[in-house]
Design an enzyme around this catalytic site. Sequence first.
Site, PDB file in Angstrom:
ATOM      1  N   GLY A  50       0.835  -1.203   0.000  1.00  0.00           N
ATOM      2  CA  GLY A  50       0.000   0.000   0.000  1.00  0.00           C
ATOM      3  C   GLY A  50       0.867   1.250   0.000  1.00  0.00           C
ATOM      4  N   GLU A  82     -18.097  18.235   2.888  1.00  0.00           N
ATOM      5  CA  GLU A  82     -17.286  18.871   1.843  1.00  0.00           C
ATOM      6  C   GLU A  82     -17.940  18.705   0.473  1.00  0.00           C
ATOM      7  OE1 GLU A  82     -13.082  18.301   4.254  1.00  0.00           O
ATOM      8  OE2 GLU A  82     -13.413  17.086   2.487  1.00  0.00           O
TER       9      GLU A  82
HETATM   10  C1  LIG Z   1     -12.969  11.392  -0.089  1.00  0.00           C
HETATM   11  C2  LIG Z   1     -12.092  11.280   1.109  1.00  0.00           C
HETATM   12  C3  LIG Z   1     -11.766  12.412   1.843  1.00  0.00           C
HETATM   13  C4  LIG Z   1     -10.935  12.323   2.957  1.00  0.00           C
HETATM   14  N1  LIG Z   1     -10.619  13.479   3.625  1.00  0.00           N
HETATM   15  C5  LIG Z   1      -9.733  13.413   4.652  1.00  0.00           C
HETATM   16  C6  LIG Z   1      -9.310  14.611   5.308  1.00  0.00           C
HETATM   17  O1  LIG Z   1      -9.759  15.708   4.978  1.00  0.00           O
HETATM   18  N2  LIG Z   1      -8.395  14.500   6.306  1.00  0.00           N
HETATM   19  C7  LIG Z   1      -7.873  13.285   6.672  1.00  0.00           C
HETATM   20  O2  LIG Z   1      -7.023  13.247   7.550  1.00  0.00           O
HETATM   21  N3  LIG Z   1      -8.268  12.150   6.088  1.00  0.00           N
HETATM   22  C8  LIG Z   1      -9.180  12.171   5.087  1.00  0.00           C
HETATM   23  N4  LIG Z   1      -9.578  11.021   4.457  1.00  0.00           N
HETATM   24  C9  LIG Z   1      -9.101   9.723   4.990  1.00  0.00           C
HETATM   25  C10 LIG Z   1      -7.675   9.417   4.553  1.00  0.00           C
HETATM   26  O3  LIG Z   1      -7.532   9.608   3.178  1.00  0.00           O
HETATM   27  C11 LIG Z   1      -7.367   7.977   4.951  1.00  0.00           C
HETATM   28  O4  LIG Z   1      -7.486   7.870   6.351  1.00  0.00           O
HETATM   29  C12 LIG Z   1      -5.950   7.599   4.544  1.00  0.00           C
HETATM   30  O5  LIG Z   1      -5.849   7.611   3.129  1.00  0.00           O
HETATM   31  C13 LIG Z   1      -5.595   6.217   5.082  1.00  0.00           C
HETATM   32  O6  LIG Z   1      -4.308   5.903   4.670  1.00  0.00           O
HETATM   33  P1  LIG Z   1      -3.897   4.380   4.428  1.00  0.00           P
HETATM   34  O7  LIG Z   1      -2.442   4.395   4.139  1.00  0.00           O
HETATM   35  O8  LIG Z   1      -4.380   3.550   5.554  1.00  0.00           O
HETATM   36  O9  LIG Z   1      -4.736   3.913   3.170  1.00  0.00           O
HETATM   37  P2  LIG Z   1      -4.855   4.545   1.734  1.00  0.00           P
HETATM   38  O10 LIG Z   1      -4.319   5.926   1.685  1.00  0.00           O
HETATM   39  O11 LIG Z   1      -6.254   4.304   1.309  1.00  0.00           O
HETATM   40  O12 LIG Z   1      -3.877   3.646   0.856  1.00  0.00           O
HETATM   41  C14 LIG Z   1      -4.090   2.293   0.633  1.00  0.00           C
HETATM   42  C15 LIG Z   1      -3.215   1.853  -0.531  1.00  0.00           C
HETATM   43  O13 LIG Z   1      -3.237   0.440  -0.596  1.00  0.00           O
HETATM   44  C16 LIG Z   1      -3.375   0.025  -1.920  1.00  0.00           C
HETATM   45  N5  LIG Z   1      -3.985  -1.315  -1.895  1.00  0.00           N
HETATM   46  C17 LIG Z   1      -5.191  -1.640  -1.392  1.00  0.00           C
HETATM   47  N6  LIG Z   1      -5.392  -2.960  -1.480  1.00  0.00           N
HETATM   48  C18 LIG Z   1      -4.286  -3.480  -2.056  1.00  0.00           C
HETATM   49  C19 LIG Z   1      -3.895  -4.791  -2.403  1.00  0.00           C
HETATM   50  N7  LIG Z   1      -4.674  -5.858  -2.182  1.00  0.00           N
HETATM   51  N8  LIG Z   1      -2.685  -4.976  -2.989  1.00  0.00           N
HETATM   52  C20 LIG Z   1      -1.867  -3.913  -3.227  1.00  0.00           C
HETATM   53  N9  LIG Z   1      -2.192  -2.659  -2.909  1.00  0.00           N
HETATM   54  C21 LIG Z   1      -3.376  -2.441  -2.321  1.00  0.00           C
HETATM   55  C22 LIG Z   1      -4.259   1.085  -2.551  1.00  0.00           C
HETATM   56  O14 LIG Z   1      -4.112   1.106  -3.971  1.00  0.00           O
HETATM   57  C23 LIG Z   1      -3.737   2.348  -1.868  1.00  0.00           C
HETATM   58  O15 LIG Z   1      -2.694   2.947  -2.604  1.00  0.00           O
HETATM   59  C24 LIG Z   1     -10.417  11.067   3.345  1.00  0.00           C
HETATM   60  C25 LIG Z   1     -10.746   9.928   2.616  1.00  0.00           C
HETATM   61  C26 LIG Z   1     -11.571  10.026   1.518  1.00  0.00           C
HETATM   62  C27 LIG Z   1     -11.910   8.789   0.720  1.00  0.00           C
END
Ligand SMILES: Cc1cc2nc3c(=O)[nH]c(=O)nc-3n(C[C@H](O)[C@H](O)[C@H](O)COP(=O)(O)OP(=O)(O)OC[C@H]3O[C@@H](n4cnc5c(N)ncnc54)[C@H](O)[C@@H]3O)c2cc1C
Length: 439
Positions: A12, A172
């Site tokens: 990820g 938003e």
């Molecule tokens: C529309 C929207 C608005 C948001 N606004 C805010 C905000 O204003 N402030 C804030 O703090 N947070 C916000 N968030 C939440 C924030 O974006 C998430 O909490 C954050 O992205 C989580 O990070 P992460 O690394 O856990 O996952 P993510 O950033 O979702 O990354 C997961 C990664 O894993 C990859 N992946 C998934 N499954 C697999 C697999 N099986 N094999 C290989 N790769 C895989 C995906 O392609 C992705 O690149 C928002 C979210 C959304 C959807």
Amino acid sequence: MTSERARVVVVGAGFGGLAAVKSLRRASLDLTLVDSRNHHLFQPLLYQVATAALSPADVAGPIRSILRDQDNVRVVLDTVIGVDRTRCEVGLQSGKRLPYDWLVLATGARHSYFGRDDWARHAPGIKSIEDATAVRAKVLLALERAETETDKSRRDAMLTFVVIGGGPTGVEMAGAIAELAHRAVSRDFRTITPHCSRVILINLAPRLLEGFPEDLSRTALANLQKLGVEVRLSTPITAIAADHVIAGDEIILTHTAIWAAGVQASPAAAWLGAEADRSGRVLVDGSLHPCGDARIFVIGDTANYPGSDGQPLPGIAPVAKQQGRHAAKAIMALTEGRPEPRFRYRNYGNLATIGRSHAVVDFGWWKATGLLAWLIWSTVHVYFLVGFRNRLQVGASLAWNYLTYARHARLITGSPLAEPAPHSFDPAKFEGEKHDRAA
Ligand SMILES: Cc1cc2nc3c(=O)[nH]c(=O)nc-3n(C[C@H](O)[C@H](O)[C@H](O)COP(=O)(O)OP(=O)(O)OC[C@H]3O[C@@H](n4cnc5c(N)ncnc54)[C@H](O)[C@@H]3O)c2cc1C
């Protein structure tokens, strides 16, 4: 890179995974970063893509370019489909297997329709570039179709936009659609006027932005109402179809519903055979390990880590980033024979924006609303974007949109015209069907 070095696999390249990889940039390790997409996505600005204020490339960057200068990492474009904890290997969709000494799972979350997956077709959420451009097409196409529609009731349905969910994303989204429909496009159309459109935000909870203090929720409500958004609180959704939404007792005729109500974690718990909560988040210990496996870290939206109040930390970018940095620090400590640190979350505050010039900001010790909060929100979001070009471009776009209400990215892409506009909903017929079902 030599094979004697410890092998670290990070899955990820979102906020959590990228923070882990970047924090290991000076470590003498063999690092592999796997993602099923070739880009890192700045999800907090995705709703701006969905409402045509920003272009997809403004909020995303190629993972390879971001890590170009980090020699100890190899980027693999593939999808993880399982983890063999006994052999310490990650299984990929391509059939390959990646051995690891340390594994960091940062695979995020998807929408959850609470068991009503059939709603996804009519009320898409926004989580990826494809989602955002599909929502953008849906909103813009509704305006285009309304421009030439002669039947008033059909035109009203086309110009009714329903956003489901009153958290930061829903607030938003509703604010941005209201500005788009009421202000931004008004001069470009000849038949529809700013007064023709309705934007309705439906929330199951009794107040908006539940993670914020109550006075900021009230401010957000007042700001949305000033933008012309009709807000329905404590209102459950019971049906979503192509031409209507049923919210509480009300049948809302609409061709455009958008889902911002719930999330479901990635299937990491199933890969690991680990315990998960109702949203599928893996239960992790104080060092972010699942099921007592000290070689694996689960972080970000896909992990359930209780905060100081005993509640799981929210699914927000700062949590994912801090956990990513923690996993990196722990791996360095463990490979150097030092004791493993425990994770501690620092809450630096909560932000949400409402339209192009209002926001609410809660730093705990200080709160702000209005234009000042919006300036803080904009600065923070631009600052945390990955890449200098993106910062410059998004900063300029936000400033331009602020001054002019412009929406430069009003492109209908994909082939949405292939799907005809829904037929008119007949409430009388629906009541009859409801009666037949009950009988
Ligand atoms: C529309 C929207 C608005 C948001 N606004 C805010 C905000 O204003 N402030 C804030 O703090 N947070 C916000 N968030 C939440 C924030 O974006 C998430 O909490 C954050 O992205 C989580 O990070 P992460 O690394 O856990 O996952 P993510 O950033 O979702 O990354 C997961 C990664 O894993 C990859 N992946 C998934 N499954 C697999 C697999 N099986 N094999 C290989 N790769 C895989 C995906 O392609 C992705 O690149 C928002 C979210 C959304 C959807």
